[in-house]
Scaffold this motif. Structure first.
Motif, PDB file in Angstrom:
ATOM      1  N   ASP A  76      40.840  38.494  34.968  1.00  0.00           N
ATOM      2  CA  ASP A  76      40.959  39.892  35.374  1.00  0.00           C
ATOM      3  C   ASP A  76      39.574  40.442  35.718  1.00  0.00           C
ATOM      4  O   ASP A  76      38.581  40.115  35.068  1.00  0.00           O
ATOM      5  CB  ASP A  76      41.567  40.732  34.261  1.00  0.00           C
ATOM      6  CG  ASP A  76      43.045  40.448  34.058  1.00  0.00           C
ATOM      7  OD1 ASP A  76      43.716  40.084  35.037  1.00  0.00           O
ATOM      8  OD2 ASP A  76      43.519  40.561  32.907  1.00  0.00           O
ATOM      9  N   THR A 105      46.664  45.115  41.180  1.00  0.00           N
ATOM     10  CA  THR A 105      47.375  45.306  39.904  1.00  0.00           C
ATOM     11  C   THR A 105      48.838  45.591  40.200  1.00  0.00           C
ATOM     12  O   THR A 105      49.741  44.978  39.651  1.00  0.00           O
ATOM     13  CB  THR A 105      46.766  46.462  39.099  1.00  0.00           C
ATOM     14  OG1 THR A 105      45.367  46.220  38.905  1.00  0.00           O
ATOM     15  CG2 THR A 105      47.445  46.602  37.754  1.00  0.00           C
ATOM     16  N   ASN A 189      42.158  47.101  35.308  1.00  0.00           N
ATOM     17  CA  ASN A 189      41.834  45.723  35.643  1.00  0.00           C
ATOM     18  C   ASN A 189      42.778  45.194  36.714  1.00  0.00           C
ATOM     19  O   ASN A 189      43.931  45.637  36.834  1.00  0.00           O
ATOM     20  CB  ASN A 189      41.923  44.835  34.409  1.00  0.00           C
ATOM     21  CG  ASN A 189      40.801  45.099  33.414  1.00  0.00           C
ATOM     22  OD1 ASN A 189      39.867  45.842  33.698  1.00  0.00           O
ATOM     23  ND2 ASN A 189      40.898  44.501  32.242  1.00  0.00           N
ATOM     24  N   ALA A 190      42.288  44.202  37.466  1.00  0.00           N
ATOM     25  CA  ALA A 190      43.072  43.659  38.576  1.00  0.00           C
ATOM     26  C   ALA A 190      42.773  42.184  38.763  1.00  0.00           C
ATOM     27  O   ALA A 190      41.738  41.676  38.311  1.00  0.00           O
ATOM     28  CB  ALA A 190      42.766  44.418  39.862  1.00  0.00           C
TER      29      ALA A 190
END
Length: 231
Positions: A76, A105, A189-190
């Motif tokens: 992430d 996301t 987060n992604a």
């Protein structure tokens, strides 16, 4: 019985190897089956790393269908500078083909660099997008950079802005945009993702396969930036 077990283990290992890949210092999973975008078929065998460390993304026709490809990071990510260097021509793909370099996301938390014409050959070829609703386009069909190779694509994702750039191999800026809409800038987060796919699942207008070669991906955090200076 023992022979059957070994065969089964071998099949499992082949499937596992086809669905995961290490490249540019990170581990990636590969999408498979019929899924979006575009209700395409995603083939994990359409990505590989050559002996020089370049990542190859392929879009091709086999087994009576067009096969697309997508890599998703295991790690992430969040704020920092994201950089891809694309060795091959990447701004003049077929009008139905899209190359995506992005973080994701969900559909409302997504930062995109996309090369594509969305089925309209007269449109701009490069799109910078901050989902859900901020986008700007560059590189018309008449651009002198339309067939450029070795383009460096970046976005610097910070809490109050995202700075997108595309820079030619000669150092000239092809595209430059600051997104300052804090309501659209993701704060979660992604995954980092890369894909090569067909808009609405429509085959390439020339029925030819497509390959994009990416030399490298690099992410630098804010800590890296302040310790070592801009990259």
């Amino acid at each position: 019985m023992r022979k059957s077990i070994f065969i089964l283990i071998g099949i499992i290992l082949l499937i596992s190897n086809a669905s995961a890949l290490s490249w540019s210092g990170y581990d990636w999973t590969l999408k498979s089956g019929i899924k979006g975008p575009g209700s395409n078929y995603w083939n994990p065998n359409n990505a590989y790393v050559d002996s020089d460390g370049n990542l190859h993304l392929e879009l091709n026709y086999s087994d009576d269908r067009w096969n697309c490809v997508e890599l998703d990071s295991v790690k992430d990510f969040k704020y920092g500078k994201y950089t891809w260097v694309v060795s091959s021509q990447s701004l003049n793909l077929d009008e139905n083909v899209v190359l995506g370099l992005f973080t994701y996301t969900d559909d409302n938390h997504e930062i995109d660099i996309e090369s594509g014409q969305w089925g309209d050959s007269s449109s701009d070829h490069l799109h910078f997008t901050c989902q859900p609703d901020q986008t700007i386009t560059f590189v018309p069909p008449t651009s002198s950079y339309i067939n450029a190779t070795g383009v460096t694509y970046t976005f610097d994702w910070q809490p109050t802005y995202i700075h997108y750039t595309a820079i030619a191999s000669d150092g000239k800026i092809i595209a430059n945009w600051y997104c300052t809409d804090t309501g659209s800038i993701p704060t979660v987060n992604a995954k980092v993702m890369m894909n090569l796919w067909l808009q609405r699942g429509v085959p390439p207008s020339n029925d030819k396969p497509v390959e994009v070669i990416i030399r490298s991906f690099y992410w630098s955090s804010d800590k890296d930036f302040f310790c070592h200076g801009p990259i």
